[in-house]
Design a protein around this motif. Structure first.
Motif, PDB file in Angstrom:
ATOM      1  N   LEU A 172     -32.468  71.597  57.663  1.00 10.47           N
ATOM      2  CA  LEU A 172     -32.066  71.649  56.259  1.00 10.47           C
ATOM      3  C   LEU A 172     -33.303  71.838  55.401  1.00 10.47           C
ATOM      4  CD1 LEU A 172     -29.819  71.257  54.072  1.00 10.47           C
ATOM      5  CD2 LEU A 172     -30.395  68.811  54.125  1.00 10.47           C
ATOM      6  N   THR A 173     -33.227  72.784  54.459  1.00 15.87           N
ATOM      7  CA  THR A 173     -34.354  73.055  53.578  1.00 15.87           C
ATOM      8  C   THR A 173     -33.830  73.327  52.180  1.00 15.87           C
ATOM      9  OG1 THR A 173     -36.361  74.412  53.304  1.00 15.87           O
ATOM     10  CG2 THR A 173     -34.390  75.538  54.113  1.00 15.87           C
ATOM     11  N   ILE A 174     -34.718  73.721  51.292  1.00 12.25           N
ATOM     12  CA  ILE A 174     -34.291  74.129  49.958  1.00 12.25           C
ATOM     13  C   ILE A 174     -34.086  75.641  50.003  1.00 12.25           C
ATOM     14  CG2 ILE A 174     -36.584  74.508  48.936  1.00 12.25           C
ATOM     15  CD1 ILE A 174     -33.609  72.666  47.269  1.00 12.25           C
ATOM     16  N   GLY A 175     -32.983  76.085  49.439  1.00 10.34           N
ATOM     17  CA  GLY A 175     -32.533  77.441  49.684  1.00 10.34           C
ATOM     18  C   GLY A 175     -33.427  78.546  49.173  1.00 10.34           C
ATOM     19  N   TYR A 176     -34.189  78.299  48.090  1.00 12.95           N
ATOM     20  CA  TYR A 176     -34.994  79.399  47.554  1.00 12.95           C
ATOM     21  C   TYR A 176     -36.078  79.852  48.525  1.00 12.95           C
ATOM     22  CZ  TYR A 176     -38.107  75.573  45.859  1.00 12.95           C
ATOM     23  OH  TYR A 176     -38.915  74.464  45.751  1.00 12.95           O
ATOM     24  N   PHE A 187     -29.089  73.966  48.592  1.00 17.39           N
ATOM     25  CA  PHE A 187     -29.455  73.732  49.985  1.00 17.39           C
ATOM     26  C   PHE A 187     -29.495  75.037  50.778  1.00 17.39           C
ATOM     27  CE2 PHE A 187     -27.540  69.291  49.539  1.00 17.39           C
ATOM     28  CZ  PHE A 187     -28.773  68.667  49.547  1.00 17.39           C
ATOM     29  N   GLY A 188     -30.382  75.072  51.774  1.00 14.85           N
ATOM     30  CA  GLY A 188     -30.431  76.164  52.727  1.00 14.85           C
ATOM     31  C   GLY A 188     -30.429  75.611  54.139  1.00 14.85           C
ATOM     32  N   LEU A 189     -29.835  76.356  55.066  1.00 16.24           N
ATOM     33  CA  LEU A 189     -29.796  75.962  56.473  1.00 16.24           C
ATOM     34  C   LEU A 189     -30.516  77.002  57.320  1.00 16.24           C
ATOM     35  CD1 LEU A 189     -26.117  74.716  56.973  1.00 16.24           C
ATOM     36  CD2 LEU A 189     -28.186  73.311  56.896  1.00 16.24           C
ATOM     37  N   VAL A 190     -31.312  76.514  58.266  1.00 18.11           N
ATOM     38  CA  VAL A 190     -32.064  77.360  59.183  1.00 18.11           C
ATOM     39  C   VAL A 190     -31.788  76.876  60.602  1.00 18.11           C
ATOM     40  CG1 VAL A 190     -34.378  78.025  59.934  1.00 18.11           C
ATOM     41  CG2 VAL A 190     -33.879  77.830  57.492  1.00 18.11           C
ATOM     42  N   GLN A 191     -31.564  77.822  61.515  1.00 22.64           N
ATOM     43  CA  GLN A 191     -31.357  77.469  62.913  1.00 22.64           C
ATOM     44  C   GLN A 191     -32.557  77.910  63.739  1.00 22.64           C
ATOM     45  OE1 GLN A 191     -28.684  75.780  64.571  1.00 22.64           O
ATOM     46  NE2 GLN A 191     -30.329  75.784  66.100  1.00 22.64           N
ATOM     47  N   ALA A 192     -33.206  76.959  64.405  1.00 21.31           N
ATOM     48  CA  ALA A 192     -34.301  77.300  65.309  1.00 21.31           C
ATOM     49  C   ALA A 192     -33.756  78.106  66.480  1.00 21.31           C
ATOM     50  CB  ALA A 192     -34.980  76.032  65.809  1.00 21.31           C
ATOM     51  N   LEU A 193     -34.489  79.145  66.897  1.00 26.12           N
ATOM     52  CA  LEU A 193     -34.058  80.004  67.999  1.00 26.12           C
ATOM     53  C   LEU A 193     -34.739  79.644  69.312  1.00 26.12           C
ATOM     54  CD1 LEU A 193     -33.915  83.420  66.118  1.00 26.12           C
ATOM     55  CD2 LEU A 193     -32.057  81.808  66.582  1.00 26.12           C
ATOM     56  N   ALA A 194     -35.465  78.548  69.314  1.00 23.54           N
ATOM     57  CA  ALA A 194     -36.063  77.986  70.526  1.00 23.54           C
ATOM     58  C   ALA A 194     -36.072  76.474  70.346  1.00 23.54           C
ATOM     59  CB  ALA A 194     -37.483  78.518  70.741  1.00 23.54           C
ATOM     60  N   PRO A 195     -36.084  75.713  71.433  1.00 26.41           N
ATOM     61  CA  PRO A 195     -36.030  74.254  71.301  1.00 26.41           C
ATOM     62  C   PRO A 195     -37.196  73.696  70.487  1.00 26.41           C
ATOM     63  CG  PRO A 195     -35.591  74.913  73.564  1.00 26.41           C
ATOM     64  CD  PRO A 195     -36.061  76.147  72.851  1.00 26.41           C
ATOM     65  N   LEU A 196     -36.870  72.792  69.569  1.00 23.46           N
ATOM     66  CA  LEU A 196     -37.899  72.114  68.786  1.00 23.46           C
ATOM     67  C   LEU A 196     -38.330  70.805  69.448  1.00 23.46           C
ATOM     68  CD1 LEU A 196     -36.543  72.590  65.139  1.00 23.46           C
ATOM     69  CD2 LEU A 196     -38.598  73.615  66.107  1.00 23.46           C
ATOM     70  N   GLY A 197     -37.406  70.185  70.163  1.00 28.11           N
ATOM     71  CA  GLY A 197     -37.729  68.929  70.819  1.00 28.11           C
ATOM     72  C   GLY A 197     -38.008  67.799  69.852  1.00 28.11           C
ATOM     73  N   LEU A 198     -37.337  67.830  68.707  1.00 28.72           N
ATOM     74  CA  LEU A 198     -37.548  66.813  67.678  1.00 28.72           C
ATOM     75  C   LEU A 198     -36.239  66.084  67.401  1.00 28.72           C
ATOM     76  CD1 LEU A 198     -39.695  68.928  65.184  1.00 28.72           C
ATOM     77  CD2 LEU A 198     -40.528  67.151  66.742  1.00 28.72           C
ATOM     78  N   PRO A 199     -36.307  64.779  67.131  1.00 24.27           N
ATOM     79  CA  PRO A 199     -35.076  64.034  66.847  1.00 24.27           C
ATOM     80  C   PRO A 199     -34.497  64.419  65.489  1.00 24.27           C
ATOM     81  CG  PRO A 199     -36.985  62.632  66.500  1.00 24.27           C
ATOM     82  CD  PRO A 199     -37.502  63.906  67.101  1.00 24.27           C
ATOM     83  N   ALA A 200     -33.177  64.356  65.395  1.00 22.42           N
ATOM     84  CA  ALA A 200     -32.511  64.622  64.123  1.00 22.42           C
ATOM     85  C   ALA A 200     -32.626  63.407  63.213  1.00 22.42           C
ATOM     86  CB  ALA A 200     -31.048  64.967  64.361  1.00 22.42           C
ATOM     87  N   VAL A 201     -32.802  63.667  61.930  1.00 22.12           N
ATOM     88  CA  VAL A 201     -32.798  62.599  60.932  1.00 22.12           C
ATOM     89  C   VAL A 201     -31.369  62.439  60.428  1.00 22.12           C
ATOM     90  CG1 VAL A 201     -33.723  61.807  58.725  1.00 22.12           C
ATOM     91  CG2 VAL A 201     -35.173  63.123  60.287  1.00 22.12           C
ATOM     92  N   ASN A 230     -41.139  64.489  41.125  1.00 28.25           N
ATOM     93  CA  ASN A 230     -40.407  65.480  41.913  1.00 28.25           C
ATOM     94  C   ASN A 230     -38.916  65.327  41.679  1.00 28.25           C
ATOM     95  OD1 ASN A 230     -42.779  64.911  44.446  1.00 28.25           O
ATOM     96  ND2 ASN A 230     -42.515  66.894  43.466  1.00 28.25           N
ATOM     97  N   MET A 231     -38.217  66.466  41.594  1.00 28.72           N
ATOM     98  CA  MET A 231     -36.758  66.460  41.554  1.00 28.72           C
ATOM     99  C   MET A 231     -36.245  66.730  42.960  1.00 28.72           C
ATOM    100  SD  MET A 231     -33.677  68.179  41.561  1.00 28.72           S
ATOM    101  CE  MET A 231     -33.687  69.875  40.985  1.00 28.72           C
ATOM    102  N   VAL A 232     -35.281  65.924  43.390  1.00 32.40           N
ATOM    103  CA  VAL A 232     -34.745  65.987  44.741  1.00 32.40           C
ATOM    104  C   VAL A 232     -33.231  66.199  44.671  1.00 32.40           C
ATOM    105  CG1 VAL A 232     -34.448  64.701  46.896  1.00 32.40           C
ATOM    106  CG2 VAL A 232     -36.573  64.474  45.589  1.00 32.40           C
ATOM    107  N   VAL A 233     -32.723  67.122  45.500  1.00 26.71           N
ATOM    108  CA  VAL A 233     -31.279  67.363  45.581  1.00 26.71           C
ATOM    109  C   VAL A 233     -30.666  66.311  46.502  1.00 26.71           C
ATOM    110  CG1 VAL A 233     -29.477  69.025  46.141  1.00 26.71           C
ATOM    111  CG2 VAL A 233     -31.694  69.833  45.287  1.00 26.71           C
ATOM    112  N   LEU A 237     -24.378  67.769  50.498  1.00 26.91           N
ATOM    113  CA  LEU A 237     -24.292  68.595  51.705  1.00 26.91           C
ATOM    114  C   LEU A 237     -23.038  68.308  52.520  1.00 26.91           C
ATOM    115  CD1 LEU A 237     -25.644  70.647  53.654  1.00 26.91           C
ATOM    116  CD2 LEU A 237     -26.697  68.675  54.791  1.00 26.91           C
ATOM    117  N   THR A 238     -22.673  67.050  52.635  1.00 28.56           N
ATOM    118  CA  THR A 238     -21.601  66.648  53.556  1.00 28.56           C
ATOM    119  C   THR A 238     -20.300  67.427  53.360  1.00 28.56           C
ATOM    120  OG1 THR A 238     -22.584  64.438  53.615  1.00 28.56           O
ATOM    121  CG2 THR A 238     -20.359  64.672  54.487  1.00 28.56           C
ATOM    122  N   PRO A 239     -19.801  67.607  52.121  1.00 32.09           N
ATOM    123  CA  PRO A 239     -18.516  68.302  51.960  1.00 32.09           C
ATOM    124  C   PRO A 239     -18.565  69.792  52.284  1.00 32.09           C
ATOM    125  CG  PRO A 239     -19.088  67.010  49.996  1.00 32.09           C
ATOM    126  CD  PRO A 239     -20.311  67.099  50.838  1.00 32.09           C
TER     127      PRO A 239
END
Length: 303
Positions: A48-52, A83-97, A184-187, A192-194
């Motif tokens: 999950l990132t910021i869409g711009y 919000f923006g969504l990005v899908q890694a195309l190779a394993p990141l090996g990192l835990p989800a938050v 800082n302004m935070v979204v 995201l959930t809905p």
């Protein structure tokens, strides 16, 4: 010693780098090389990132905090939340938050604001309030934190329980007691959930788009002043100019930037929207043929 739930998750914040074509609609405003951060929210490498950062991107790369670079695909960008969504195309090996509940976060709560390079700021929530952005953007309740992080775009706001509370969007200034401080302004993550399932399956939310004018506006003493217009956008085609004051939408008087957007969005995208404009002290009416903002943007494609 008490267990720290936050520190182990900071590695799940990654760098995001996007390359955008020179002829992209947003290239002039946002640049063709964009860098920021994102946070892993699913074990399969969904970030999950910021869409711009990823709007109209033809290449996206993720960098972990060990410097390993992984190709990625821009899945979706939601105009309403940012919000923006990005899908890694190779394993990141990192835990989800885990996604948290920003509605329960209170003013004064301690938080950690982390970017993809390993830099984090221990901050506090200074306020939660409405935010109207100049680019036809409105949040009913955004989160504002201080001290500010110098690399805010896509940074992860993490609560003391280790859950994700939001994604960084902007650096602003706040005046309090005669002093000016960076914030800082935070979204908020609750937005995201809905829409997450729609973004994953359709690339966009399953509802009619909002009408877009392509007017970049600011509020001055309650008045909405046009700062610039997007080249080739609806406002430019209708003759809206820098310095124009938008006083009415249809037959409704405008009371500030947020009210302007809410009145504008009562109309469907593609409809002709009458605007009363004050220009050089004289009133005139312009009829703006609104549009779906996404129709101006290049669509993501798989690398």
């Amino acid at each position: 010693m008490p267990i720290d739930p936050v520190s182990p998750l900071l590695r799940s914040v990654v760098g995001v780098r996007a390359m955008v074509p020179d002829d992209a609609f947003t290239a002039n405003a946002l640049g063709t090389r964009r860098e920021g951060s994102g946070v892993v929210i699913r074990g399969d490498g969904l970030v999950l990132t910021i869409g711009y950062l990823i709007t109209e991107a033809e290449e996206v790369w993720l960098t972990d905090q060990d410097g390993r670079v992984v190709p990625a695909h821009a899945l979706a960008y939601d105009q309403e939340t940012g919000f923006g969504l990005v899908q890694a195309l190779a394993p990141l090996g990192l835990p989800a938050v885990a996604l948290g509940d920003a509605s329960k976060a209170k003013i004064g709560d301690p938080v950690v604001f982390a970017d993809g390079t390993g830099r984090s700021v221990k901050a506090h929530i200074v306020t939660k309030q409405e935010f109207a952005g100049y680019w036809e953007y409105l949040l009913d309740e955004a989160i504002f934190i201080a001290p500010a992080h110098p690399s805010w775009g896509g940074a992860a706001l993490i609560g003391q329980d280790g859950s994700l509370l939001g994604i960084g969007s902007l650096l602003l200034q706040m005046s309090r007691n005669g002093e000016v401080a960076d914030i800082n302004m935070v979204v908020p993550i609750n937005l995201l959930t809905p829409i997450l399932d729609d973004l994953l399956t359709r690339g966009q939310v399953a509802k009619p788009p909002r009408p877009w004018l392509g007017a970049f506006s600011a509020e001055s003493n309650g008045a909405v002043v046009v700062m610039s217009v997007a080249e080739g956008g609806p406002a430019a085609k209708a003759g809206l100019r820098q310095g124009d004051i938008i006083s009415d939408v249809r037959d409704g008087e405008v009371d500030g930037l947020a009210d302007f957007y809410r009145k504008l969005w009562q109309n469907p995208a593609g409809s002709e929207i009458p605007l009363r404009v004050v220009r050089d002290g004289r009133e005139t009416w312009l009829r703006v043929k609104s549009a779906d903002r996404n129709s101006f943007l290049k669509k993501p494609h798989l690398q």
